[in-house]
Enzyme design. Sequence first.
Site, PDB file in Angstrom:
ATOM      1  N   SER A   1      46.904  33.017  50.694  1.00  8.06           N
ATOM      2  CA  SER A   1      45.764  33.091  49.797  1.00  8.06           C
ATOM      3  C   SER A   1      44.862  31.921  50.128  1.00  8.06           C
ATOM      4  CB  SER A   1      46.186  33.001  48.324  1.00  8.06           C
ATOM      5  OG  SER A   1      46.815  34.192  47.923  1.00  8.06           O
TER       6      SER A   1
ATOM      7  N   GLU B   1      26.325  27.852  47.567  1.00  8.50           N
ATOM      8  CA  GLU B   1      25.614  29.111  47.438  1.00  8.50           C
ATOM      9  C   GLU B   1      26.528  30.317  47.231  1.00  8.50           C
ATOM     10  OE1 GLU B   1      25.620  27.096  50.056  1.00  8.50           O
ATOM     11  OE2 GLU B   1      23.657  26.135  50.052  1.00  8.50           O
ATOM     12  N   SER B   2      27.836  30.164  47.383  1.00  8.14           N
ATOM     13  CA  SER B   2      28.684  31.341  47.425  1.00  8.14           C
ATOM     14  C   SER B   2      30.159  30.991  47.342  1.00  8.14           C
ATOM     15  CB  SER B   2      28.448  32.094  48.738  1.00  8.14           C
ATOM     16  OG  SER B   2      27.087  32.270  48.974  1.00  8.14           O
TER      17      SER B   2
ATOM     18  N   HIS C   1      43.315  37.225  50.349  1.00 12.06           N
ATOM     19  CA  HIS C   1      44.722  37.321  49.969  1.00 12.06           C
ATOM     20  C   HIS C   1      45.354  38.315  50.942  1.00 12.06           C
ATOM     21  CE1 HIS C   1      43.838  35.176  46.295  1.00 12.06           C
ATOM     22  NE2 HIS C   1      42.790  35.973  46.162  1.00 12.06           N
TER      23      HIS C   1
ATOM     24  N   CYS D   1      24.581  34.113  47.070  1.00 13.45           N
ATOM     25  CA  CYS D   1      23.335  34.186  46.302  1.00 13.45           C
ATOM     26  C   CYS D   1      22.123  33.809  47.147  1.00 13.45           C
ATOM     27  CB  CYS D   1      23.415  33.329  45.049  1.00 13.45           C
ATOM     28  SG  CYS D   1      23.634  31.584  45.356  1.00 13.45           S
TER      29      CYS D   1
END
Length: 129
Positions: free
Chosen positions: A55, A62-63, A68, A83
């Site tokens: 994981s 920004e993001s 997983h 974004c």
Amino acid sequence: MDRTGRHIISELWGCDEEKLNDLELIKGLILDTVKDTEAEIRKIVFHKFVPEGISGVVIFSESHVTIHSIPKHGYASIDIYSCNDQIDPKVSTENIAEVLNAKVSEKTEFTGEHGPVLFTNKEVVPIKD
């Protein structure tokens, strides 16, 4: 309404089990999603489980990108939100699927353009060998 960002959740099936359990490969794949951008990385966390599975999350200003893996099922779940336009989540998920040798890629995209989850685009693509 202005677009708030692009969000893709991708489920990959039939992936190479060894690759799904290779911590350095997985970490590199996720970091590659931002390598040619000016994205400011805030946090990188990856964990390899015993006996198998990984994981990981990379959070940047920004993001975010998460992964997983469940090697015994040849499965990986990818979540990419951006974004800005520096990162194209669709291209990033396709690149990850290719490297992991996924046989099937199931993607759901939330564009944030039409208000609270009124628009989703789901795509299931069998990947040819």
